[in-house]
Design an enzyme around this catalytic site. Structure first.
Site, short mmCIF file in Angstrom:
data_model
loop_
_atom_site.label_atom_id
_atom_site.label_comp_id
_atom_site.label_asym_id
_atom_site.label_seq_id
_atom_site.Cartn_x
_atom_site.Cartn_y
_atom_site.Cartn_z
N CYS A 11 4.34 0.21 -8.34
CA CYS A 11 3.25 1.03 -7.67
C CYS A 11 2.28 0.39 -6.80
CB CYS A 11 2.39 1.40 -9.16
SG CYS A 11 3.14 2.05 -10.13
N GLY A 37 4.87 4.55 -4.25
CA GLY A 37 4.52 5.63 -5.23
C GLY A 37 4.26 6.87 -4.68
N ASN A 112 0.33 -2.51 -11.47
CA ASN A 112 1.43 -2.31 -10.96
C ASN A 112 2.37 -3.29 -11.73
OD1 ASN A 112 2.61 -3.81 -7.94
ND2 ASN A 112 3.60 -2.45 -9.15
N GLY A 113 3.61 -3.03 -12.26
CA GLY A 113 4.33 -3.66 -12.75
C GLY A 113 4.88 -3.26 -14.07
N TYR A 253 13.53 -4.58 0.06
CA TYR A 253 13.25 -3.07 -0.16
C TYR A 253 11.89 -2.43 -0.25
CZ TYR A 253 13.62 1.59 -1.98
OH TYR A 253 13.48 2.98 -2.27
P1 AMP Z 1 22.21 3.37 -4.88
O1 AMP Z 1 22.39 4.46 -4.32
O2 AMP Z 1 21.53 3.59 -6.45
O3 AMP Z 1 23.07 2.30 -4.81
O4 AMP Z 1 20.87 2.76 -4.32
C1 AMP Z 1 20.67 1.72 -3.40
C2 AMP Z 1 19.59 2.48 -2.33
O5 AMP Z 1 18.56 2.60 -3.10
C3 AMP Z 1 19.56 1.46 -1.09
O6 AMP Z 1 19.74 2.15 -0.20
C4 AMP Z 1 17.97 1.06 -1.28
O7 AMP Z 1 17.45 1.33 -0.25
C5 AMP Z 1 17.44 1.90 -2.24
N1 AMP Z 1 16.97 1.13 -3.25
C6 AMP Z 1 16.90 -0.05 -3.66
N2 AMP Z 1 16.32 -0.67 -4.83
C7 AMP Z 1 15.54 0.38 -5.30
C8 AMP Z 1 14.51 0.77 -6.19
N3 AMP Z 1 14.28 -0.05 -7.22
N4 AMP Z 1 14.19 2.19 -6.39
C9 AMP Z 1 14.61 3.02 -5.60
N5 AMP Z 1 15.30 2.93 -4.51
C10 AMP Z 1 15.87 1.70 -4.46
#
Ligand code: AMP
Length: 495
Positions: A11, A37, A112-113, A253
């Protein structure tokens, strides 16, 4: 069984003390943290006497109306929170900051966390008679603070912070002060800023300080807390048992590219990961590099620069798709209705493409995009990921907490490449990631938390341990056996 979906994952928190437009600043600050968020937002204000708050569901602009802001206008101190959409409970009652009124005081908390020992603390507290209203771990810290026998709020806070484990930051508002705190590994970031009039601010990311015209004062380091009150600002330590391990996922990310964490600008780091990736995993006969908007564009530009290839806009993202947007039906999706991303046919048609993304979690995004590029006429699509294989769940607040949802926990890059329909797939090495971020910190893994790539959990596993062990996949076990260097340091995990 343990409920894996914490309510307080990745968050954004904000705080400001002593400013005539405190609520407005909190609103603007939260707006710049919106990427952290989108499920809901809240602001709690105080005037050294009363604490009042407003909150709502959705993006900040939907969550807090002008009428609600008017209600907060007279107050000089504020904390705010934007909440990440997890699969946990989604009601308004879970939107932070939480405000607790007691006979002698009021306390507001934004968090957050994720606490990894929330379950056992909760059990202990319940055995002592505590009654919980929600499944949120934030309630745990309030119980700890209120049950403390320490003579002052600050001492009670220190005692409570010493009992919780995991990756977390807090902003806490009382009638007398604004507090900020960071976990003993500094897994989640929190920075202090100062406005031109002298008011201090707290923010999950420095971008919030910048957009408000503030000056960055310092990051709150591992095991530190800050007290901001009418006497000024004071940073203290609540524990000496610290081991800096800043979440690498913040750089990869989560954070905004204009934010700086521990002295390293996020865009510059991402660009460097792309450069390193180009050196580690080049692609022969490629025509261009394309990034997946938005989080991978920095890494893609770095890859292109190092590989001497054109950096092209082969994918376009509609910037106006909020999480609350009504998704098309399956029938419309089958018909090819693409809400978020489109391929630019005229650019990719007939070309050999290096597609850079920041990470693969479940594999769904990459699969969709490779298909989209091929349908748009791309000849070859070579996927390059600007982080290592995401093999292990994270319990420190990034909402990826089960092995089952991680494609790399079960499949090799070659297998995943085939599954997503790519012509090849390669990831950045763990060393490549650590070198690219290049923190000026003397700690294991260059001061980073890279648990998802190594299985080495700097803050331990606590409530999650048994389940984690029981669910380790064959591939995860093999990785652990092949990398004893990740598991042999004192204080680190031994499997
Ligand atoms: P996936 O489609 O499940 O392989 O998710 C990978 C994509 O989600 C990548 O393009 C990242 O930019 C994004 N991503 C990476 N980590 C997270 C996260 N914790 N929560 C949401 N999106 C994520």
């Amino acid at each position: 069984m343990l409920e894996y979906n914490s309510l307080n994952e990745e968050c954004g928190v904000f705080g400001v003390w002593d400013h005539p437009e405190a609520a407005q600043l909190a609103y603007m600050g939260l707006h710049s943290l919106q990427h952290r968020g989108q499920e809901g937002a809240g602001i709690i204000c105080s005037d050294n006497d009363r604490l009042v708050g407003e909150r709502g569901l959705g993006l900040l602009t939907e969550a807090i109306t002008p009428e609600q802001m008017e209600h907060l206008e007279p107050y000089q101190h504020a904390i705010g929170h934007v909440r990440y959409a997890t699969s946990g409970a989604k009601g308004i009652e879970n939107i932070q900051p939480f405000l607790y009124h007691f006979y002698d005081t009021s306390i507001a908390v934004g968090h957050n966390g994720n606490f990894i020992n929330a379950e056992r603390l909760r059990r202990e507290l319940e055995q002592q008679g505590a009654i919980f209203h929600s499944s949120s771990d934030t309630e745990v810290i309030i119980h700890l603070i209120r049950r403390s026998k320490q003579p002052t709020f600050e001492e009670a806070l220190i005692e409570s912070l010493n009992q919780i484990k995991g990756g977390f930051t807090f902003s806490i508002l009382t009638k007398d002060a604004l507090y900020g705190a960071v976990d003993p590994n500094a897994i989640r970031p929190l920075a202090i800023g100062k406005l031109p009039n002298g008011s201090y601010m707290l923010a999950s990311e420095t971008c919030a300080i910048d957009v408000l015209g503030g000056e960055f004062v310092r990051d709150i380091h591992a095991g530190e807390y800050v007290v901001i009150n009418d006497d000024g600002m004071r940073v203290e330590r609540y524990t000496d048992e610290t081991n800096t391990a800043i979440s690498a996922m913040e750089y990869i990310y989560f954070a905004r590219p204009d934010s700086t964490i521990a002295g390293k600008n996020v865009h510059a780091v991402r660009k460097q990961t792309g450069k390193r990736l180009a050196e580690e995993s080049p692609v022969e006969n490629a025509d261009m590099v394309i990034g997946v908007p938005n989080s991978s564009l920095s890494a893609a530009s770095g890859y292109a620069e190092a590989a001497h290839l054109p950096y092209e806009m082969g994918l376009v993202k509609n910037q106006y798709v909020a999480r609350t947007f009504i998704q098309p039906t399956q029938a419309l999706r089958d018909q090819g209705v693409r809400v978020k991303l489109s391929a630019v046919k005229g650019i990719v048609n007939g070309k050999n493409i290096v597609l850079v993304d920041d990470s693969i979690v479940r594999g769904t995004t990459s699969k969709r995009i490779v298909k989209m590029l091929k349908e748009a006429g791309a000849n070859e699509v070579h996927v390059r990921i600007a982080s290592p294989e995401f093999m292990f769940p994270s319990f420190y607040g990034i909402d990826v907490s089960t092995t089952a949802e991680l494609i790399s926990a079960n499949y090799s890059p070659e297998e995943i490449s085939e599954q997503i329909g790519a012509d090849s797939l390669a990831y950045l090495s763990v060393d490549g990631l650590i070198d690219s971020i290049d923190l000026d910190v003397d700690a294991p893994y260059g001061g980073l938390c890279v648990e998802s790539f190594t299985g080495d959990y700097p803050a331990g596993l606590y409530d999650y341990e048994a389940n984690y062990e029981a669910n380790l996949s064959k591939r995860q076990r093999a990785y652990i056996d092949e990398h004893p260097q990740y598991f042999d340091r004192e204080g680190h995990r031994h499997v």
